[in-house]
Design a protein around this motif. Structure first.
Motif, PDB file in Angstrom:
ATOM      1  N   ARG A 115      14.738  15.422   0.675  1.00 46.19           N
ATOM      2  CA  ARG A 115      15.251  15.031   1.999  1.00 46.19           C
ATOM      3  C   ARG A 115      16.657  15.593   2.231  1.00 46.19           C
ATOM      4  O   ARG A 115      17.485  15.679   1.317  1.00 46.19           O
ATOM      5  CB  ARG A 115      15.266  13.515   2.137  1.00 46.19           C
ATOM      6  N   GLY A 116      16.925  15.967   3.464  1.00 43.15           N
ATOM      7  CA  GLY A 116      18.262  16.395   3.851  1.00 43.15           C
ATOM      8  C   GLY A 116      18.684  17.745   3.317  1.00 43.15           C
ATOM      9  O   GLY A 116      19.847  18.127   3.440  1.00 43.15           O
ATOM     10  N   GLN A 117      17.754  18.505   2.731  1.00 45.24           N
ATOM     11  CA  GLN A 117      18.109  19.839   2.247  1.00 45.24           C
ATOM     12  C   GLN A 117      17.398  20.882   3.109  1.00 45.24           C
ATOM     13  O   GLN A 117      17.303  20.695   4.322  1.00 45.24           O
ATOM     14  CB  GLN A 117      17.834  19.927   0.739  1.00 45.24           C
ATOM     15  N   SER A 118      16.905  21.970   2.553  1.00 48.89           N
ATOM     16  CA  SER A 118      16.481  23.089   3.398  1.00 48.89           C
ATOM     17  C   SER A 118      15.022  23.040   3.842  1.00 48.89           C
ATOM     18  O   SER A 118      14.595  23.887   4.621  1.00 48.89           O
ATOM     19  CB  SER A 118      16.732  24.413   2.669  1.00 48.89           C
ATOM     20  N   GLY A 119      14.249  22.080   3.328  1.00 49.35           N
ATOM     21  CA  GLY A 119      12.849  22.016   3.671  1.00 49.35           C
ATOM     22  C   GLY A 119      12.573  21.114   4.865  1.00 49.35           C
ATOM     23  O   GLY A 119      13.446  20.859   5.702  1.00 49.35           O
ATOM     24  N   LYS A 120      11.357  20.560   4.925  1.00 48.79           N
ATOM     25  CA  LYS A 120      10.908  19.791   6.085  1.00 48.79           C
ATOM     26  C   LYS A 120      11.181  18.295   5.985  1.00 48.79           C
ATOM     27  O   LYS A 120      10.962  17.575   6.963  1.00 48.79           O
ATOM     28  CB  LYS A 120       9.413  20.030   6.303  1.00 48.79           C
ATOM     29  N   SER A 121      11.606  17.796   4.825  1.00 47.80           N
ATOM     30  CA  SER A 121      11.902  16.372   4.706  1.00 47.80           C
ATOM     31  C   SER A 121      13.170  16.028   5.476  1.00 47.80           C
ATOM     32  O   SER A 121      14.069  16.870   5.635  1.00 47.80           O
ATOM     33  CB  SER A 121      12.069  15.981   3.236  1.00 47.80           C
TER      34      SER A 121
END
Length: 326
Positions: A115-121
């Motif tokens: 979460r909160g990084q570069s993906g979709k989370s």
């Protein structure tokens, strides 16, 4: 700069802080407060593959956040052993095509976006204080209950439970692997969820925070710690309070909970996750364990048989490896 601690001392080093007395109580309570029935969707993806089923998994994490993962399983199979892979700090899950090797030998693989990084989370928690540089200090001034990584660790636990509940998965044959942040989350997975039976880790992040401050490690992932003190507390009046909160997400403090076998790969030239911080975790493990120290390697891709070794160990495969490491 290499880790200033001599290797001989590292082999017996246990870290700069002890495990909080209520550490296990805290995490057991956090897990008990998770929903008994997870709210998730598992959506098939049509990539035209004839022998592999692909899915996008989304589920509701803590604080109404959404957690996303890629899932690949051998088609028309049951009782599938499954591997969880976690990515490095600030990154995202691997491309679909990079995940095909496990289904090719009959294993499922699940790759979560943190979460909160570069993906979709997504991360929906509101916090006060410094969030300019990164996520170790996110929520730290409000104490252990508001730490960013506390929520991520619960995401990891929830992900494993959701996958284990699928009727085509062998819930007694689950493994984890990852490097850096992914290595830390692999350790957390094994520590919080006893379903994990094998744990492979490359230079784990998030270990021995007091040692990080002591060394003065100002590399990108840890620089936010130094920025906090520089701009918010230059006299370090809150250092004990901050380190006490961080001790609940310190992976060396998770080590005593891990029962599955662990393989750890450590670059002795690592200037991001210094080797002594990794030894602090490894030396606290009470399970079957083995460390592979690599003198010429730092915090970098280890394309010298390490990936094949992990693959072979997890899947009981026999890919030929021209190395003296095993």
């Amino acid at each position: 700069m290499r880790d200033p601690m001599p290797l001989a001392e590292m082999k017996n080093y246990l870290g700069r802080q002890e495990v909080p007395s209520d550490f296990d109580e805290f995490w057991n309570q956090q897990i008990s407060e998770l929903p008994s029935s997870f709210n998730y969707t598992l959506t098939p993806q049509n990539f035209g593959l004839t022998n592999i089923d692909c899915y996008e998994l989304s589920f509701q994490g803590t604080n109404h956040s959404t957690v996303y993962a890629k899932c690949l399983f051998p088609k028309n199979s049951t009782n599938i052993p499954t591997v969880f892979n976690f990515h490095g700090y600030m990154g995202q899950s691997s491309d679909w095509s990079d995940l095909l090797q496990y289904p090719a030998v009959g294993y499922g693989i699940v790759a979560m976006d943190v979460r909160g990084q570069s993906g979709k989370s997504t991360d929906e928690r509101s916090v006060t204080g410094n969030t300019v540089k990164g996520q170790i200090v996110r929520g730290v001034t409000s104490g252990r209950d508001n730490l960013f990584f506390k929520d991520v660790y619960l995401d990891v636990y929830s992900l494993i439970e959701i996958i284990a509940q699928q009727d085509f998965v062998d819930s007694d044959n689950l493994a984890v692997f990852g490097g850096s942040q992914g290595g830390a989350l692999s350790l957390v997975a094994a520590a919080l969820n006893p379903r994990i039976k094998k744990t492979a880790v490359i230079y784990p992040f998030l270990s021995d925070f007091k040692r990080v401050l002591e060394i003065g490690n100002r590399d990108e992932p840890y620089d936010e710690l130094f920025r906090y003190f520089k701009f918010s507390d230059p006299l370090h009046l809150t250092e004990d309070k901050i380190l006490d909160a961080l001790s609940y997400i310190d992976v060396k403090n998770m080590a005593h909970r891990i029962k599955s076998p662990v393989k750890l790969f450590t670059g002795l030239e690592d200037q991001v996750c210094f080797p002594s911080t990794q030894f602090a975790m490894f030396n606290r493990l009470n399970c079957d364990k083995k460390m592979y120290p690599l003198p010429e390697y730092g915090h970098e891709e280890m394309h010298v048989h390490v990936n094949d070794m992990i693959f072979n160990w997890i899947t009981d495969s026999k890919i030929q490896i021209k190395t003296q490491m095993e």
